[in-house]
Design a protein around this motif. Sequence first.
Motif, PDB file in Angstrom:
ATOM      1  N   LEU A   1      87.354 -20.743  27.269  1.00  0.00           N
ATOM      2  CA  LEU A   1      88.711 -21.250  27.036  1.00  0.00           C
ATOM      3  C   LEU A   1      89.650 -20.133  26.611  1.00  0.00           C
ATOM      4  O   LEU A   1      90.796 -20.057  27.064  1.00  0.00           O
ATOM      5  N   SER A   2      89.184 -19.266  25.719  1.00  0.00           N
ATOM      6  CA  SER A   2      90.040 -18.150  25.304  1.00  0.00           C
ATOM      7  C   SER A   2      90.209 -17.156  26.447  1.00  0.00           C
ATOM      8  O   SER A   2      91.249 -16.487  26.550  1.00  0.00           O
ATOM      9  N   TRP A   3      89.222 -17.061  27.332  1.00  0.00           N
ATOM     10  CA  TRP A   3      89.299 -16.154  28.485  1.00  0.00           C
ATOM     11  C   TRP A   3      90.422 -16.574  29.439  1.00  0.00           C
ATOM     12  O   TRP A   3      91.035 -15.739  30.090  1.00  0.00           O
ATOM     13  N   ILE A   4      90.681 -17.873  29.514  1.00  0.00           N
ATOM     14  CA  ILE A   4      91.773 -18.353  30.369  1.00  0.00           C
ATOM     15  C   ILE A   4      93.104 -17.782  29.888  1.00  0.00           C
ATOM     16  O   ILE A   4      93.875 -17.203  30.667  1.00  0.00           O
ATOM     17  N   SER A   5      93.394 -17.938  28.599  1.00  0.00           N
ATOM     18  CA  SER A   5      94.648 -17.424  28.048  1.00  0.00           C
ATOM     19  C   SER A   5      94.696 -15.905  28.097  1.00  0.00           C
ATOM     20  O   SER A   5      95.760 -15.318  28.316  1.00  0.00           O
ATOM     21  N   ASN A   6      93.551 -15.244  27.906  1.00  0.00           N
ATOM     22  CA  ASN A   6      93.500 -13.786  27.993  1.00  0.00           C
ATOM     23  C   ASN A   6      93.799 -13.289  29.398  1.00  0.00           C
ATOM     24  O   ASN A   6      94.405 -12.235  29.590  1.00  0.00           O
ATOM     25  N   THR A   7      93.358 -14.058  30.391  1.00  0.00           N
ATOM     26  CA  THR A   7      93.488 -13.647  31.789  1.00  0.00           C
ATOM     27  C   THR A   7      94.855 -13.996  32.365  1.00  0.00           C
ATOM     28  O   THR A   7      95.321 -13.352  33.298  1.00  0.00           O
ATOM     29  N   MET A   8      95.494 -15.019  31.821  1.00  0.00           N
ATOM     30  CA  MET A   8      96.813 -15.444  32.308  1.00  0.00           C
ATOM     31  C   MET A   8      97.785 -15.544  31.143  1.00  0.00           C
ATOM     32  O   MET A   8      98.211 -16.641  30.767  1.00  0.00           O
ATOM     33  N   PRO A   9      98.154 -14.411  30.554  1.00  0.00           N
ATOM     34  CA  PRO A   9      98.960 -14.463  29.336  1.00  0.00           C
ATOM     35  C   PRO A   9     100.434 -14.756  29.552  1.00  0.00           C
ATOM     36  O   PRO A   9     101.118 -15.163  28.622  1.00  0.00           O
ATOM     37  N   ARG A  10     100.963 -14.554  30.760  1.00  0.00           N
ATOM     38  CA  ARG A  10     102.402 -14.676  30.963  1.00  0.00           C
ATOM     39  C   ARG A  10     102.708 -15.209  32.342  1.00  0.00           C
ATOM     40  O   ARG A  10     101.887 -15.051  33.255  1.00  0.00           O
ATOM     41  N   PRO A  11     103.823 -15.866  32.581  1.00  0.00           N
ATOM     42  CA  PRO A  11     104.717 -16.420  31.568  1.00  0.00           C
ATOM     43  C   PRO A  11     104.069 -17.636  30.914  1.00  0.00           C
ATOM     44  O   PRO A  11     103.073 -18.148  31.436  1.00  0.00           O
ATOM     45  N   PRO A  12     104.606 -18.155  29.814  1.00  0.00           N
ATOM     46  CA  PRO A  12     103.950 -19.254  29.103  1.00  0.00           C
ATOM     47  C   PRO A  12     103.794 -20.509  29.952  1.00  0.00           C
ATOM     48  O   PRO A  12     102.818 -21.239  29.790  1.00  0.00           O
ATOM     49  N   ALA A  13     104.740 -20.764  30.859  1.00  0.00           N
ATOM     50  CA  ALA A  13     104.618 -21.954  31.705  1.00  0.00           C
ATOM     51  C   ALA A  13     103.399 -21.849  32.618  1.00  0.00           C
ATOM     52  O   ALA A  13     102.723 -22.843  32.896  1.00  0.00           O
ATOM     53  N   LYS A  14     103.103 -20.638  33.095  1.00  0.00           N
ATOM     54  CA  LYS A  14     101.909 -20.429  33.921  1.00  0.00           C
ATOM     55  C   LYS A  14     100.654 -20.655  33.097  1.00  0.00           C
ATOM     56  O   LYS A  14      99.694 -21.287  33.555  1.00  0.00           O
ATOM     57  N   ARG A  15     100.643 -20.133  31.873  1.00  0.00           N
ATOM     58  CA  ARG A  15      99.485 -20.295  30.992  1.00  0.00           C
ATOM     59  C   ARG A  15      99.242 -21.772  30.690  1.00  0.00           C
ATOM     60  O   ARG A  15      98.098 -22.238  30.697  1.00  0.00           O
ATOM     61  N   ALA A  16     100.314 -22.514  30.432  1.00  0.00           N
ATOM     62  CA  ALA A  16     100.189 -23.945  30.145  1.00  0.00           C
ATOM     63  C   ALA A  16      99.608 -24.690  31.334  1.00  0.00           C
ATOM     64  O   ALA A  16      98.718 -25.535  31.191  1.00  0.00           O
ATOM     65  N   ALA A  17     100.108 -24.378  32.531  1.00  0.00           N
ATOM     66  CA  ALA A  17      99.622 -25.057  33.737  1.00  0.00           C
ATOM     67  C   ALA A  17      98.172 -24.697  34.017  1.00  0.00           C
ATOM     68  O   ALA A  17      97.360 -25.564  34.374  1.00  0.00           O
ATOM     69  N   ALA A  18      97.817 -23.420  33.848  1.00  0.00           N
ATOM     70  CA  ALA A  18      96.446 -22.983  34.119  1.00  0.00           C
ATOM     71  C   ALA A  18      95.457 -23.646  33.170  1.00  0.00           C
ATOM     72  O   ALA A  18      94.393 -24.119  33.591  1.00  0.00           O
ATOM     73  N   LEU A  19      95.785 -23.679  31.886  1.00  0.00           N
ATOM     74  CA  LEU A  19      94.895 -24.311  30.908  1.00  0.00           C
ATOM     75  C   LEU A  19      94.664 -25.775  31.244  1.00  0.00           C
ATOM     76  O   LEU A  19      93.528 -26.268  31.208  1.00  0.00           O
ATOM     77  N   ALA A  20      95.735 -26.486  31.579  1.00  0.00           N
ATOM     78  CA  ALA A  20      95.609 -27.913  31.886  1.00  0.00           C
ATOM     79  C   ALA A  20      94.860 -28.139  33.190  1.00  0.00           C
ATOM     80  O   ALA A  20      93.984 -29.008  33.284  1.00  0.00           O
ATOM     81  N   PHE A  21      95.198 -27.357  34.223  1.00  0.00           N
ATOM     82  CA  PHE A  21      94.584 -27.522  35.533  1.00  0.00           C
ATOM     83  C   PHE A  21      93.083 -27.252  35.468  1.00  0.00           C
ATOM     84  O   PHE A  21      92.264 -28.044  35.965  1.00  0.00           O
ATOM     85  N   ILE A  22      92.706 -26.141  34.837  1.00  0.00           N
ATOM     86  CA  ILE A  22      91.292 -25.785  34.757  1.00  0.00           C
ATOM     87  C   ILE A  22      90.522 -26.805  33.931  1.00  0.00           C
ATOM     88  O   ILE A  22      89.425 -27.236  34.301  1.00  0.00           O
ATOM     89  N   ASN A  23      91.091 -27.222  32.804  1.00  0.00           N
ATOM     90  CA  ASN A  23      90.411 -28.206  31.965  1.00  0.00           C
ATOM     91  C   ASN A  23      90.287 -29.552  32.661  1.00  0.00           C
ATOM     92  O   ASN A  23      89.269 -30.244  32.548  1.00  0.00           O
ATOM     93  N   ALA A  24      91.330 -29.933  33.420  1.00  0.00           N
ATOM     94  CA  ALA A  24      91.294 -31.221  34.130  1.00  0.00           C
ATOM     95  C   ALA A  24      90.217 -31.225  35.204  1.00  0.00           C
ATOM     96  O   ALA A  24      89.402 -32.158  35.295  1.00  0.00           O
ATOM     97  N   VAL A  25      90.193 -30.178  36.020  1.00  0.00           N
ATOM     98  CA  VAL A  25      89.201 -30.120  37.102  1.00  0.00           C
ATOM     99  C   VAL A  25      87.791 -30.048  36.531  1.00  0.00           C
ATOM    100  O   VAL A  25      86.862 -30.690  37.043  1.00  0.00           O
ATOM    101  N   SER A  26      87.617 -29.291  35.464  1.00  0.00           N
ATOM    102  CA  SER A  26      86.277 -29.159  34.882  1.00  0.00           C
ATOM    103  C   SER A  26      85.740 -30.491  34.382  1.00  0.00           C
ATOM    104  O   SER A  26      84.530 -30.734  34.426  1.00  0.00           O
ATOM    105  N   ASN A  27      86.643 -31.359  33.931  1.00  0.00           N
ATOM    106  CA  ASN A  27      86.188 -32.659  33.418  1.00  0.00           C
ATOM    107  C   ASN A  27      85.888 -33.671  34.519  1.00  0.00           C
ATOM    108  O   ASN A  27      85.423 -34.773  34.220  1.00  0.00           O
ATOM    109  N   CYS A  28      86.157 -33.311  35.769  1.00  0.00           N
ATOM    110  CA  CYS A  28      85.764 -34.188  36.878  1.00  0.00           C
ATOM    111  C   CYS A  28      84.253 -34.422  36.875  1.00  0.00           C
ATOM    112  O   CYS A  28      83.776 -35.463  37.335  1.00  0.00           O
ATOM    113  N   SER A  29      83.509 -33.440  36.367  1.00  0.00           N
ATOM    114  CA  SER A  29      82.054 -33.574  36.338  1.00  0.00           C
ATOM    115  C   SER A  29      81.610 -34.767  35.509  1.00  0.00           C
ATOM    116  O   SER A  29      80.551 -35.357  35.767  1.00  0.00           O
TER     117      SER A  29
END
Length: 530
Positions: A428-456
């Motif tokens: 989870l921290s690696w996501i923010s480390n890898t996509m630090p900017r801009p904040p809107a991109k970071r917000a979308a990436a965190l939500a998108f990755i977490n959402a898809v991962s919970n499909c399991s």
Amino acid sequence: MAAVPDSDVERKGVLEDRVSDAEKKAIPEDRVSGSADEKPGSSKVEDAAAPARGRHQPPAWIAALSVEERHELEKKLKRKIDARLLPAVIIMYILNYIDRNNIAAARLAGLERDLKLSSIEFQTSVSILFVGYLLMQIPSNLFLNKIGKPAIYLPTCMIVWGVISAATAACTSAGGLYAVRFFLGFVEAAYFPGCLYYLSCWYTRKELGFRTAVLYSGALISGAFSGLIAAGVTYGMDGARGYSAWQWLFILEGVVTIAIAFGCFFVLPNFPRTTTWLTDHERDLAVWRLEEDIGEDDWVSSHDQTFWQGAKLAFSDAKTYVLIVCVFGTVASGTVTNFFPSVVKTLGYADVQTLLLTAPPYVLAVAVTYANAAHADRTGERFWHIAGPLSVAIVAYIIAATTLNLAARYVAMMLMVPSVYSAFVVELSWISNTMPRPPAKRAAALAFINAVSNCSSIYASYLYPKTAEPRYTVAMVVNCVMAAIAICAATVLRFMLVRLNKKLEKGIFVAGAINGLPGEAAKNGFRFRI
């Protein structure tokens, strides 16, 4: 515009050729030099090239500090932020996780019996929550990023999910249970990805791993306390005032959630730039720390945050999809926790003893997760702090699937939870480390990755039918495979980031990074954490 040296002109030309339209739009004009008084004639392509000319300067009072003075002030600031922020988000996540997963304990407290649910119907009631959960995560995070009011938004969502959770006690059929669980997931989706983004707006990349572990300790603590609470309710309240133990479980936990949510309105801050309980100097330092860490200011105002621009940038970045595979594999391998009381029940103990036995693995997980995340932050390393724990998880699943020895099986259960969760937190921290900017991109990436991962969690519910007891062989094999896939994805991402870091050292433009000239970049430029 003033003339620039030939080398910078040449550099600017390279940047103009390589900066995508999406990235040009993503750089707000008031971030040109890290201050609000930049000349209006500056172009956005120049903004992208500006790191090479040292555009970021700290406030004068911060620049005048010695290293020791700066360090001491940052320590005091972090203690103040930690004291205000972390207890609230931990308690909120404990209740978020309890309200989401208490259905597993409710099964042992008579839910399945009273509602006359078949094994498939119960599994569906577990999985349907994640349908609503994954649908809402991206819209919720982008909305939070837009309004910039987490201190209002997160507790409001908490009140709503507390009401829905308590209403589960009124269910009399499978259909009613499905509806309640779907809407519970829909509302709960706001919290976890929202809180991940929230923390990334307060802490630097080197601090984020441990704070993410602190947040996720809420899930681990809830796993321990959920079993203890369920054991107490099952033993002492079954039949009280005409309600079954499982109904009391939902009522009590829902009411506590609502009460805590009201208190959080008065505790949680918004973002550093808009928080009133920091002094002016503390606010300057809080904002500058983040700008210094990622090369630009973070959340400024709702005017600067765009819904779709952030999503577009996240979806067009190849690293997003590698991270999805990595996090998906880890979450899929950890779906055993959705049915952990049922898995522990295969040891052959009575219901109350089984619920008590679910607590020690989560207690161990808290300690292991803290230690792993703290070491990852201290060393700046990510890959081995993910691959190592997942390797232990593979061993645990193999033991669980291949033996009926009581001691060996419980040792395997003790290892499952700590290994998967400790890897997940670093991811989870690696996501923010890898996509630090801009904040809107970071917000979308965190939500998108977490959402898809919970499909399991939607399909995983069907891997644990009662007919598969005691080994749950198919489930354990799937968990092994998914953990291995996560390790492979983490390996791919590490190679990608190493290659990008080499480009940064040479002064070659890298999209989504903080770029500098070759000499400057080699000494103190931005680096992706690997």
